[in-house]
Design a protein around this motif. Structure first.
Motif, short mmCIF file in Angstrom:
data_model
loop_
_atom_site.label_atom_id
_atom_site.label_comp_id
_atom_site.label_asym_id
_atom_site.label_seq_id
_atom_site.Cartn_x
_atom_site.Cartn_y
_atom_site.Cartn_z
N TYR A 1 0.85 -1.22 0.00
CA TYR A 1 0.00 0.00 0.00
C TYR A 1 0.88 1.26 0.00
N PRO A 2 0.52 2.32 -0.73
CA PRO A 2 -0.58 2.36 -1.72
C PRO A 2 -0.08 1.89 -3.09
N CYS A 3 -0.93 1.14 -3.79
CA CYS A 3 -0.58 0.63 -5.12
C CYS A 3 -1.55 1.26 -6.12
N VAL A 4 -1.03 1.94 -7.16
CA VAL A 4 -1.88 2.63 -8.14
C VAL A 4 -1.91 1.91 -9.48
N VAL A 5 -1.17 0.81 -9.60
CA VAL A 5 -1.13 0.07 -10.86
C VAL A 5 -2.41 -0.75 -11.00
N THR A 6 -3.04 -0.64 -12.18
CA THR A 6 -4.32 -1.33 -12.39
C THR A 6 -4.16 -2.84 -12.29
N ARG A 7 -3.28 -3.43 -13.04
CA ARG A 7 -3.04 -4.87 -12.99
C ARG A 7 -1.66 -5.11 -12.37
N CYS A 8 -1.65 -4.98 -11.06
CA CYS A 8 -0.38 -4.99 -10.35
C CYS A 8 0.16 -6.39 -10.06
N GLY A 9 -0.72 -7.38 -10.08
CA GLY A 9 -0.29 -8.75 -9.79
C GLY A 9 -0.22 -9.08 -8.32
N HIS A 10 -0.64 -8.17 -7.46
CA HIS A 10 -0.65 -8.44 -6.02
C HIS A 10 -1.85 -9.34 -5.65
N PRO A 11 -1.79 -10.02 -4.50
CA PRO A 11 -2.85 -10.97 -4.11
C PRO A 11 -4.24 -10.32 -4.01
N TRP A 12 -5.27 -11.18 -4.26
CA TRP A 12 -6.67 -10.80 -4.09
C TRP A 12 -7.19 -11.47 -2.81
N THR A 13 -8.03 -10.78 -2.10
CA THR A 13 -8.56 -11.29 -0.82
C THR A 13 -10.08 -11.43 -0.90
N VAL A 14 -10.56 -12.60 -0.48
CA VAL A 14 -12.01 -12.84 -0.38
C VAL A 14 -12.37 -12.75 1.10
N ARG A 15 -13.21 -11.82 1.44
CA ARG A 15 -13.68 -11.67 2.82
C ARG A 15 -15.15 -12.09 2.87
N TYR A 16 -15.48 -13.00 3.81
CA TYR A 16 -16.86 -13.51 3.87
C TYR A 16 -17.21 -13.86 5.32
N ARG A 17 -18.52 -14.06 5.54
CA ARG A 17 -18.99 -14.48 6.85
C ARG A 17 -19.47 -15.92 6.78
N GLU A 18 -19.22 -16.67 7.84
CA GLU A 18 -19.75 -18.02 7.92
C GLU A 18 -21.26 -17.94 8.15
N PRO A 19 -21.99 -19.06 7.93
CA PRO A 19 -23.44 -19.04 8.12
C PRO A 19 -23.83 -18.50 9.49
N GLY A 20 -24.93 -17.74 9.54
CA GLY A 20 -25.39 -17.18 10.80
C GLY A 20 -25.64 -15.69 10.71
N GLY A 21 -25.57 -15.14 9.48
CA GLY A 21 -25.82 -13.71 9.32
C GLY A 21 -24.75 -12.88 10.01
N ARG A 22 -25.19 -11.83 10.71
CA ARG A 22 -24.25 -10.94 11.37
C ARG A 22 -23.48 -11.64 12.50
N THR A 23 -24.04 -12.74 13.01
CA THR A 23 -23.36 -13.45 14.10
C THR A 23 -22.32 -14.43 13.57
N GLY A 24 -22.33 -14.67 12.25
CA GLY A 24 -21.37 -15.59 11.67
C GLY A 24 -19.95 -15.03 11.73
N ARG A 25 -18.99 -15.89 11.94
CA ARG A 25 -17.60 -15.45 12.06
C ARG A 25 -17.08 -14.95 10.71
N GLN A 26 -16.37 -13.81 10.74
CA GLN A 26 -15.81 -13.26 9.51
C GLN A 26 -14.46 -13.91 9.20
N ARG A 27 -14.27 -14.29 7.95
CA ARG A 27 -13.04 -14.95 7.55
C ARG A 27 -12.49 -14.31 6.27
N GLU A 28 -11.21 -14.57 6.02
CA GLU A 28 -10.55 -14.09 4.81
C GLU A 28 -9.70 -15.22 4.22
N GLN A 29 -9.55 -15.17 2.90
CA GLN A 29 -8.65 -16.09 2.23
C GLN A 29 -8.05 -15.38 1.02
N SER A 30 -6.74 -15.51 0.86
CA SER A 30 -6.03 -14.80 -0.21
C SER A 30 -5.69 -15.72 -1.37
#
Length: 425
Positions: free
Chosen positions: A14-43
């Motif tokens: 950070y900060p990276c201004v290159v459009t296709r920089c090749g740096h990792p992408w991160t998926v952020r999601y919640r486990e089942p349970g709505g707002r009470t579901g645990r938040q997780r990430e995977q790169s």
């Protein structure tokens, strides 16, 4: 889904201004349970796999098939222990599972996560048990089937999504077809010789096994209340096994003995049977006479209901007649009697007497369905497959019967009509 190099100030890019920089992408999601579901990430290194993973997670959440990463990382051994504790299992089954875990599963899989076990690992495990540990294929297959139950338990409890054992099913069938069992029988002379060389209070064990088809654990647990001399039956509903509950260990020696290995002797209901379920075995008059003589000469041992005990007046006891009959004593007395009888070339075991009972009855035309009931077999197919070699040939018997009917050598007394239960449809 995002790139931390552009949105997270803590990222080293950070900060990276290159459009296709090749740096990792991160998926952020919640486990089942709505707002009470645990938040997780995977790169992911690229956007494509990140898109695929994100869609997969949302689809599994919608279908209710989502498995969290913590379940996949749970060691197989830990899930196995949870499997053992679950359900309403008799002590003997629980003890067998614990033994298999200690001897077959834990030494091979160690701390391997359950989500990392693949079909190829299970196939390698089967080979290891046979080649490295020296087990018969049939034994290895039995251990495998138990482990398959553990994986099914893991699927039902959201540790994994699929049972990897399903992919080894073909090999399991093939190994089962190859498995054969040699049935050995004692002669009547050998049966009599062993009985004669046993100490007096234990000779009746031989005749209960050879004359009524009892297993050694069932014979050792016979009580006076199980006999109906007038009807000529012996009701078999209990056995002595070495898988009882251990009392609280007090000394270091007791703690060492009871640490997952030594188990207390127990009188319990028959394995795989309900509390009120047993079998009534015909009591031959010769055996009934021996039972009465035994009771007259040696009496019975009264046992009250308690830990590892069922109430009754038992025919057999330890040498001092202060406790129930233990396996170690039976084994020691049996070996001495066999040697004293001069039987040195054949290692006759108590179970051979049960085979003697079944083979004698079936060879003289006792119906296999009746014999299966008296042996305690759930399915008559087991009895037929085991003892087919001593059963009279059915086609020959039928030809003899029909020839005798048509040659007027046998008179039939059949009803002109009768009612039978048939399936509708």
């Amino acid at each position: 889904m995002f790139q931390k190099c552009k949105e997270d100030e803590k990222s080293k890019f950070y900060p990276c201004v290159v459009t296709r920089c090749g740096h990792p992408w991160t998926v952020r999601y919640r486990e089942p349970g709505g707002r009470t579901g645990r938040q997780r990430e995977q790169s992911f290194d690229k956007k494509g796999p990140a898109d695929t993973f994100s869609a997969k997670v949302e689809r599994e959440k919608d279908l209710g098939t989502y498995i969290g990463p913590t379940g996949l990382l749970t060691p197989l051994v830990a899930v196995y222990r949870e499997f053992i504790k679950s359900g309403d299992r008799v002590s003997g089954t629980r003890y067998q599972y614990e033994t298999s875990l200690r001897l077959h599963v834990e030494p091979y899989f160690k701390s391997q996560p359950i989500g990392a076990v693949k079909a190829k690992d299970l196939q390698a495990w089967l080979t290891w048990m046979v080649d490295e540990r020296g087990y018969e294929e049939s034994t290895a297959i039995n251990r495998y089937e138990t482990l398959s139950g553990v994986f099914s338990f893991a699927v039902a409890n959201d540790y994994i999504m699929k049972n990897p054992c399903h992919h080894v099913r073909t090999a399991r069938r093939r190994a089962k077809r190859r498995a054969k069992k040699t049935i050995r029988l004692p002669t009547l002379v050998e049966v009599q010789a062993i009985a004669q060389n046993l100490p007096g209070p234990y000779r009746l064990l031989v005749w209960l096994m050879a004359g009524c088809g009892l297993r050694i654990g069932e014979a050792s647990a016979v009580s006076l209340q199980q006999f109906d001399f007038e009807a000529g039956t012996l009701y078999v509903d209990r056995q002595i096994t070495q898988d009882g509950e251990n009392a609280e260990a007090q000394t270091k020696v007791q703690k060492a003995i009871t640490k997952g290995r030594g188990r207390a002797h127990t009188i319990r209901h028959l394995k795989w049977r309900d509390r009120d379920e047993g079998r009534a075995v015909p009591l031959p008059r010769t055996i009934a006479t021996k039972v009465k003589e035994h009771i007259k000469r040696y009496g019975t041992l009264r046992i009250e209901k308690g830990l590892n005990r069922m109430a009754g007046d038992y025919l057999f006891a330890n040498v001092g007649r202060t406790n129930i009959l233990m396996y170690s004593l039976v084994d020691r007395l049996w070996r001495k009697a066999r040697t004293a009888a001069g039987i040195t070339t054949r290692s006759i075991t108590p179970h051979w007497l049960r085979h003697f009972f079944a083979s004698a009855g079936l060879s003289k035309g006792v119906p296999v369905t009746d014999m299966a009931e008296w042996l305690g077999h759930r399915d008559p197919k087991i009895t037929h497959q085991t003892y087919a070699h001593v059963m009279p040939d059915a086609p020959d018997r039928l030809r003899t019967v029909m020839d005798s009917v048509f040659n007027l050598e046998t008179e039939l007394a059949l009803p002109l009509e009768f009612e039978a239960l048939v399936e509708a449809g």
